[in-house]
Structure formats: structure tokens, C-alpha cells
Design a protein around this motif. Structure first.
Motif, PDB file in Angstrom:
ATOM      1  N   ALA A  18      23.143 -13.759   9.656  1.00 49.05           N
ATOM      2  CA  ALA A  18      23.321 -15.107   9.121  1.00 49.05           C
ATOM      3  C   ALA A  18      21.971 -15.762   8.855  1.00 49.05           C
ATOM      4  CB  ALA A  18      24.144 -15.949  10.087  1.00 49.05           C
ATOM      5  N   GLY A  19      21.040 -15.574   9.806  1.00 51.59           N
ATOM      6  CA  GLY A  19      19.705 -16.148   9.647  1.00 51.59           C
ATOM      7  C   GLY A  19      18.979 -15.539   8.473  1.00 51.59           C
ATOM      8  N   GLU A  20      19.145 -14.228   8.291  1.00 50.05           N
ATOM      9  CA  GLU A  20      18.478 -13.553   7.183  1.00 50.05           C
ATOM     10  C   GLU A  20      19.018 -14.045   5.843  1.00 50.05           C
ATOM     11  OE1 GLU A  20      17.790  -9.045   5.396  1.00 50.05           O
ATOM     12  OE2 GLU A  20      18.787  -9.333   7.335  1.00 50.05           O
ATOM     13  N   GLN A  21      20.312 -14.213   5.748  1.00 45.87           N
ATOM     14  CA  GLN A  21      20.914 -14.675   4.493  1.00 45.87           C
ATOM     15  C   GLN A  21      20.449 -16.083   4.147  1.00 45.87           C
ATOM     16  OE1 GLN A  21      22.550 -13.029   2.253  1.00 45.87           O
ATOM     17  NE2 GLN A  21      22.763 -14.860   0.951  1.00 45.87           N
ATOM     18  N   ARG A  24      16.865 -15.922   2.940  1.00 44.72           N
ATOM     19  CA  ARG A  24      16.750 -15.388   1.585  1.00 44.72           C
ATOM     20  C   ARG A  24      17.120 -16.442   0.544  1.00 44.72           C
ATOM     21  NH1 ARG A  24      16.068  -9.836   1.268  1.00 44.72           N
ATOM     22  NH2 ARG A  24      16.389  -8.699   3.220  1.00 44.72           N
ATOM     23  N   GLU A  25      18.123 -17.242   0.857  1.00 52.01           N
ATOM     24  CA  GLU A  25      18.521 -18.305  -0.069  1.00 52.01           C
ATOM     25  C   GLU A  25      17.406 -19.336  -0.211  1.00 52.01           C
ATOM     26  OE1 GLU A  25      22.145 -19.859   1.444  1.00 52.01           O
ATOM     27  OE2 GLU A  25      23.346 -18.088   0.929  1.00 52.01           O
ATOM     28  N   LYS A  48      13.377 -14.412  -7.462  1.00 51.90           N
ATOM     29  CA  LYS A  48      13.344 -14.556  -8.929  1.00 51.90           C
ATOM     30  C   LYS A  48      11.938 -14.851  -9.434  1.00 51.90           C
ATOM     31  CE  LYS A  48      14.785 -19.425  -8.673  1.00 51.90           C
ATOM     32  NZ  LYS A  48      15.832 -20.407  -9.069  1.00 51.90           N
ATOM     33  N   GLU A  49      11.106 -15.513  -8.609  1.00 50.45           N
ATOM     34  CA  GLU A  49       9.739 -15.799  -9.031  1.00 50.45           C
ATOM     35  C   GLU A  49       8.911 -14.524  -9.118  1.00 50.45           C
ATOM     36  OE1 GLU A  49       8.144 -18.485 -10.106  1.00 50.45           O
ATOM     37  OE2 GLU A  49      10.060 -19.569 -10.108  1.00 50.45           O
ATOM     38  N   ALA A  50       9.278 -13.522  -8.305  1.00 47.87           N
ATOM     39  CA  ALA A  50       8.579 -12.234  -8.381  1.00 47.87           C
ATOM     40  C   ALA A  50       8.856 -11.570  -9.724  1.00 47.87           C
ATOM     41  CB  ALA A  50       9.023 -11.325  -7.240  1.00 47.87           C
ATOM     42  N   VAL A  51      10.086 -11.712 -10.213  1.00 45.43           N
ATOM     43  CA  VAL A  51      10.449 -11.162 -11.523  1.00 45.43           C
ATOM     44  C   VAL A  51       9.708 -11.914 -12.622  1.00 45.43           C
ATOM     45  CG1 VAL A  51      12.347 -10.805 -13.149  1.00 45.43           C
ATOM     46  CG2 VAL A  51      12.709 -10.445 -10.704  1.00 45.43           C
ATOM     47  N   LYS A  52       9.681 -13.238 -12.515  1.00 47.83           N
ATOM     48  CA  LYS A  52       9.024 -14.078 -13.523  1.00 47.83           C
ATOM     49  C   LYS A  52       7.530 -13.787 -13.592  1.00 47.83           C
ATOM     50  CE  LYS A  52       8.269 -18.946 -14.685  1.00 47.83           C
ATOM     51  NZ  LYS A  52       8.547 -20.360 -14.270  1.00 47.83           N
ATOM     52  N   LEU A  53       6.895 -13.663 -12.438  1.00 56.39           N
ATOM     53  CA  LEU A  53       5.449 -13.446 -12.405  1.00 56.39           C
ATOM     54  C   LEU A  53       5.078 -12.053 -12.898  1.00 56.39           C
ATOM     55  CD1 LEU A  53       2.662 -14.572 -11.600  1.00 56.39           C
ATOM     56  CD2 LEU A  53       3.026 -13.579  -9.324  1.00 56.39           C
ATOM     57  N   SER A  54       5.810 -11.041 -12.437  1.00 55.49           N
ATOM     58  CA  SER A  54       5.466  -9.661 -12.785  1.00 55.49           C
ATOM     59  C   SER A  54       5.930  -9.263 -14.185  1.00 55.49           C
ATOM     60  CB  SER A  54       6.060  -8.689 -11.765  1.00 55.49           C
ATOM     61  OG  SER A  54       7.480  -8.729 -11.792  1.00 55.49           O
ATOM     62  N   GLY A  55       6.869 -10.023 -14.751  1.00 56.29           N
ATOM     63  CA  GLY A  55       7.361  -9.705 -16.080  1.00 56.29           C
ATOM     64  C   GLY A  55       8.261  -8.485 -16.117  1.00 56.29           C
ATOM     65  N   ARG A  56       8.852  -8.150 -14.997  1.00 61.37           N
ATOM     66  CA  ARG A  56       9.723  -6.982 -14.916  1.00 61.37           C
ATOM     67  C   ARG A  56      10.701  -7.151 -13.756  1.00 61.37           C
ATOM     68  NH1 ARG A  56       7.907  -3.394 -10.828  1.00 61.37           N
ATOM     69  NH2 ARG A  56       8.859  -1.636 -11.904  1.00 61.37           N
ATOM     70  N   VAL A  57      11.756  -6.365 -13.764  1.00 59.88           N
ATOM     71  CA  VAL A  57      12.698  -6.369 -12.648  1.00 59.88           C
ATOM     72  C   VAL A  57      12.398  -5.131 -11.799  1.00 59.88           C
ATOM     73  CG1 VAL A  57      15.107  -6.305 -11.939  1.00 59.88           C
ATOM     74  CG2 VAL A  57      14.461  -7.516 -14.037  1.00 59.88           C
ATOM     75  N   PRO A  58      11.818  -5.324 -10.625  1.00 55.54           N
ATOM     76  CA  PRO A  58      11.485  -4.183  -9.766  1.00 55.54           C
ATOM     77  C   PRO A  58      12.737  -3.411  -9.345  1.00 55.54           C
ATOM     78  CG  PRO A  58      10.355  -6.181  -9.055  1.00 55.54           C
ATOM     79  CD  PRO A  58      11.387  -6.601 -10.040  1.00 55.54           C
ATOM     80  N   GLU A  59      12.560  -2.158  -8.979  1.00 61.20           N
ATOM     81  CA  GLU A  59      13.671  -1.321  -8.544  1.00 61.20           C
ATOM     82  C   GLU A  59      13.642  -1.198  -7.022  1.00 61.20           C
ATOM     83  OE1 GLU A  59      13.975   2.413 -10.505  1.00 61.20           O
ATOM     84  OE2 GLU A  59      13.574   1.583 -12.491  1.00 61.20           O
TER      85      GLU A  59
END
Length: 254
Positions: A18-21, A24-25, A48-59
Motif C-alpha cells: 500500500a505504501g509503495e503504491q 508511486r502515485e 512520466k517525466e522520465a519519458v518526457k525528458l528522455s524522449g522515449r519509453v524505456p523497457e
């Protein structure tokens, strides 16, 4: 929120599902890139900021060490992912937060960032994973570069001799006007380990100027060796009288 505080909150949130969820939110709403890895460096989460900054969706489970596509050192030399700050931290190396790096996106655009990695440990102190916060410093770096270019332009267009000197007396740079005064063919010949203090002595400076120079060097460190001089290197140059104005540059400390 500081990166160090986020690291502690994330560790605390891992104590329960519960704490982890909930954590993450909260991380999803942060305006900075955040991602986590397992002990082997494989990505387990990114916001989502990691996606925006890196310009890609990591796997997840496939990408390792970082969310960025390519990484470079400040001088432009490629930095392998397995040598990035997050990888070094997971390998038990010294954690150096706040380093400056360059990353390239798949579309070819680049940005500056500072990573703040930290490792997660179990009750026995073993590394179980890592968390990294990437802070975009592109705007600041562009401003610094622009300021540096403006400074270089001012130095190069100055009709007087302008030189930058290290604390040990080594000449780091001399403008075109200074090179012309000495009859030096290039800046590289002047900056080849030549103590600057020797030049003021060889050029027959007044006692007042020499005393002023000594005071400046006392602030920056011990005076340099006076065994060599620019005029000894360029013996064909005529001796000249200079009015020397010195100023000490101090490094900013946090």
C-alpha cells in the motif's frame, strides 16, 4: 523536494504494498524524472517525466542503468550505460550526486542533466536496487555557455593583452592582442606550461606592480616558479613595458 528526501521516502514506501503504491502515485506527479532498478540495474519503474525528458519509453526489465538513450560526458565523450552514475552506485562504488552529463534522445536532440542516484538495501545491508532522480539543467547550461561565449568575444576583441592564469601561475589563455605583443605564433605555444609570474618579472615591471602581483598570488596560492618566461621562449621579441592589472577569480562553493 530534494533528491535525498525522495530517496528516503521511496525506501520507506517499500515497507508495504500500500505504501509503495501511494508513493508511486506521488512520484508520478513530480516535475522531475525518477526511475528505479533492481540490483542488476534492470529498470523496474519510471514516471512520466522520465519519458518526457528522455524522449522515449524505456523497457522495464530490459533497459539497464538509465532511461536515457545515449549518454555523454560534458566534453562530448560517450559514456557507456554500464559506467553511468547509477551503474557505479549499484556496483558499490562511491555515489557522486549532481554530476553533469549530456543525453541524446532518439530524435537526435540533446539535453543536459544531473543524476542523483541512491541504492536501496535490505535489512542485512545488501543492495536490492536503486533509485535515480534526473534533473534537467539544460536551460542553466545554455545560459552558462552563452555567457562564456560573450566573455570570450570580449577578451578576443580587446586591443590590450588579456590572459587567464591558473593558481599555480600557468597561462591558460592569451588573446590575439597579447600574442601579437609577444610575437608568439599561437596561443598553444604560450600556454605550454609557462608560469605567468615570470613574464611580469622579465618585462621589467615596476616594484609597485611586482608587489601587487605578489599580493594577488598570495591569495591564489604560492607564487609560481620564475625560472622560465615567455620572453625566454621568444628571444627574438623586443622587451616591452606593461601596466599590469591583476584580478583573482574565486571558485564558488555551495
Amino acid at each position: 523536494m530534494k533528491a535525498q528526501s525522495l530517496h528516503k521516502l521511496f525506501e520507506a514506501g517499500l515497507d508495504s504494498n500500500a505504501g509503495e503504491q501511494a508513493l508511486r502515485e506521488m512520484v508520478e506527479m513530480l516535475p522531475v524524472a525518477v526511475y528505479t532498478t533492481d540490483a542488476d540495474g534492470r529498470l523496474t519503474y519510471f514516471n512520466k517525466e522520465a519519458v518526457k525528458l528522455s524522449g522515449r519509453v524505456p523497457e522495464l526489465g530490459s533497459d539497464r542503468w538509465c532511461v536515457t538513450w545515449k549518454i555523454f560526458q560534458p566534453d562530448g565523450v560517450p559514456l557507456p550505460h554500464d559506467q553511468c552514475p547509477m551503474a557505479l552506485a549499484l556496483h558499490g562504488g562511491a555515489i557522486k550526486s549532481g554530476a553533469e552529463c549530456i543525453a541524446e534522445r532518439p530524435d537526435g536532440s540533446r539535453f543536459w542533466f544531473s543524476p542523483y542516484p541512491a541504492v536501496l538495501r535490505d535489512a542485512q545491508g545488501r543492495i536490492t536496487g536503486g533509485i535515480n532522480v534526473l534533473v534537467d539543467i539544460t536551460a542553466r547550461k545554455r545560459a552558462e555557455i552563452a555567457k562564456s561565449e560573450q566573455f570570450q568575444a570580449i577578451v578576443e576583441t580587446n586591443p590590450e593583452c588579456v590572459k587567464l592564469v591558473a593558481s599555480d601561475g600557468t597561462v591558460l589563455h592569451m588573446n590575439s592582442a597579447g600574442l601579437a605583443m609577444l610575437g608568439a605564433p599561437s596561443s598553444a605555444r604560450v600556454t605550454a606550461g609557462t608560469p605567468s609570474g615570470a613574464m611580469t618579472t622579465t618585462l621589467n615591471c615596476t616594484k609597485r606592480t611586482t608587489h601587487f602581483a605578489a599580493n594577488v598570488y598570495s591569495l591564489a596560492g604560492p607564487p609560481p616558479d620564475h625560472d622560465r618566461s615567455l620572453l625566454e621562449i621568444y628571444r627574438g621579441s623586443a622587451e616591452r613595458q606593461f601596466e599590469v592589472l591583476l584580478s583573482v577569480l574565486f571558485e564558488k562553493t555551495l
